[in-house]
Design a protein around this motif. Sequence first.
Motif, short mmCIF file in Angstrom:
data_model
loop_
_atom_site.label_atom_id
_atom_site.label_comp_id
_atom_site.label_asym_id
_atom_site.label_seq_id
_atom_site.Cartn_x
_atom_site.Cartn_y
_atom_site.Cartn_z
N ALA A 1 -2.62 5.01 6.35
CA ALA A 1 -3.79 4.60 5.55
C ALA A 1 -3.94 5.58 4.40
O ALA A 1 -4.74 6.52 4.46
CB ALA A 1 -5.04 4.59 6.43
N PRO B 1 -4.99 7.63 1.12
CA PRO B 1 -6.31 7.80 0.50
C PRO B 1 -6.47 6.90 -0.73
O PRO B 1 -5.47 6.45 -1.30
CB PRO B 1 -6.31 9.27 0.07
CG PRO B 1 -5.20 9.92 0.83
CD PRO B 1 -4.20 8.87 1.13
N ASP B 2 -7.71 6.68 -1.13
CA ASP B 2 -7.96 5.83 -2.31
C ASP B 2 -7.57 6.53 -3.62
O ASP B 2 -7.09 5.90 -4.55
CB ASP B 2 -9.45 5.47 -2.39
CG ASP B 2 -9.82 4.45 -1.32
OD1 ASP B 2 -8.90 3.72 -0.89
OD2 ASP B 2 -10.99 4.43 -0.90
N ALA B 3 -7.80 7.84 -3.67
CA ALA B 3 -7.55 8.56 -4.93
C ALA B 3 -6.04 8.62 -5.21
O ALA B 3 -5.24 8.69 -4.28
CB ALA B 3 -8.11 9.97 -4.83
N PRO B 4 -5.67 8.59 -6.50
CA PRO B 4 -4.24 8.58 -6.83
C PRO B 4 -3.48 9.80 -6.31
O PRO B 4 -2.33 9.70 -5.90
CB PRO B 4 -4.23 8.56 -8.37
CG PRO B 4 -5.58 8.05 -8.76
CD PRO B 4 -6.53 8.44 -7.67
N VAL C 1 2.88 4.83 -0.55
CA VAL C 1 2.46 6.23 -0.54
C VAL C 1 3.67 7.16 -0.61
O VAL C 1 4.72 6.88 -0.04
CB VAL C 1 1.60 6.54 0.72
CG1 VAL C 1 2.37 6.33 2.01
CG2 VAL C 1 1.03 7.95 0.67
N THR D 1 -4.04 13.40 -3.80
CA THR D 1 -4.91 14.16 -2.90
C THR D 1 -4.09 15.29 -2.28
O THR D 1 -2.87 15.23 -2.25
CB THR D 1 -5.46 13.28 -1.76
OG1 THR D 1 -4.38 12.49 -1.25
CG2 THR D 1 -6.59 12.37 -2.22
N SER E 1 0.85 -1.20 0.00
CA SER E 1 0.00 0.00 0.00
C SER E 1 0.89 1.25 0.00
O SER E 1 0.93 2.01 0.97
CB SER E 1 -0.90 -0.05 1.24
OG SER E 1 -1.77 1.03 1.26
N ARG F 1 0.18 1.91 -8.30
CA ARG F 1 -0.67 1.75 -7.11
C ARG F 1 -0.29 2.78 -6.07
O ARG F 1 -1.00 3.01 -5.10
CB ARG F 1 -0.50 0.34 -6.54
CG ARG F 1 -1.13 -0.74 -7.44
CD ARG F 1 -0.94 -2.12 -6.85
NE ARG F 1 0.45 -2.41 -6.58
CZ ARG F 1 1.01 -2.44 -5.39
NH1 ARG F 1 0.27 -2.23 -4.33
NH2 ARG F 1 2.28 -2.72 -5.25
N THR F 2 0.88 3.39 -6.24
CA THR F 2 1.37 4.36 -5.26
C THR F 2 0.47 5.59 -5.23
O THR F 2 0.12 6.14 -6.27
CB THR F 2 2.81 4.79 -5.63
OG1 THR F 2 3.63 3.63 -5.68
CG2 THR F 2 3.37 5.77 -4.62
N ARG F 3 0.09 6.01 -4.03
CA ARG F 3 -0.74 7.20 -3.85
C ARG F 3 0.16 8.40 -3.60
O ARG F 3 1.18 8.28 -2.90
CB ARG F 3 -1.69 7.03 -2.66
CG ARG F 3 -2.79 5.96 -2.85
CD ARG F 3 -3.09 5.75 -4.23
NE ARG F 3 -4.30 5.05 -4.56
CZ ARG F 3 -4.52 4.54 -5.77
NH1 ARG F 3 -3.58 4.64 -6.71
NH2 ARG F 3 -5.63 3.93 -6.04
#
Length: 256
Positions: free
Chosen positions: A217, A219-222, A113, A224, A111, A166-168
Amino acid sequence: MRTIVVTGGTHGIGQGLVEHYRARGDRVIAIGSTAVPGDDTIRADLTEAETVRGLAGALPERIDALVMSAFRYSPVRAETAAGLEYTFALYVLSRFLLVEALLPALERAPSPVILSLCGSGAGRPPRWDDLQSRRGRFRALDTTLRGAYANDLLGTAFPIEHPSARTRYVLYNPTMVDTGLSRAFDGPTKVLVDVASRLFATPVPRALPPIVRLIDAPPDAPVTAFRAGRPTRVARGADDPASALRLTAALRALAP
Ligand SMILES: NC(=O)c1ccc[n+]([C@@H]2O[C@H](COP(=O)([O-])OP(=O)(O)OC[C@H]3O[C@@H](n4cnc5c(N)ncnc54)[C@H](OP(=O)(O)O)[C@@H]3O)[C@@H](O)[C@H]2O)c1
């Protein structure tokens, strides 16, 4: 145990995050230009493009979070060895190059980021014909605000250039945090910044929890943007894909 890389992890907000995650048992690698090198601390001057690119080989193969907190307020115009204006080289170019260099390692995490500490929402558009602030009198605050806008553009560009990542990418404006902001000044300005810090700035430990929540955690959006823990918008016009790609093209040309 997660692996977290923090540029500017030797002072201020970055250092606070390093201490938080080390206490929690994560593997944390701090980067600073004057750091004493060690197992988990790397000395690297991020204004040098080759140094930034070389970090990929010095860091673990899997990185769960990249926090970009390296910054230095430069009251007078200074140039890097490559002839680039210092604030631009550190605040803008190095962040772009670092993300490009470390994205493969980030994509190996479950996950991943990127959290860019910047002035999201508060910047000024680039002067496209003078990205190196060569024209007229150098104004440090103006150059910093243009760097903040450029960071918003980097966030906008990220999912366009890496649509399957997949990286936010999180842009985070901490607003005024007491990290010894007056260090960069002297004379009456130093006194003023000191007083303003005492009155308005958030102590580092109080600034950390919302940042930690976003790293833990994502965010879901690529991409933000947040301001002191609350969702915000990037600066006006900084969500324009054409401007974002114009910036990344300019950065690629500066550090081919
Ligand atoms: N504090 C605030 O009020 C505030 C407000 C808005 C946005 N921000 C953003 O939040 C971030 C962190 O701010 P801060 O106040 O915590 O910063 P800080 O306390 O001034 O720390 C800056 C860090 O950057 C490192 N650094 C500076 N030049 C470097 C270079 N050439 N190469 C590698 N590392 C370098 C420093 O280490 P060395 O000295 O060892 O190089 C230090 O660890 C910045 O991006 C800033 O734009 C802060």
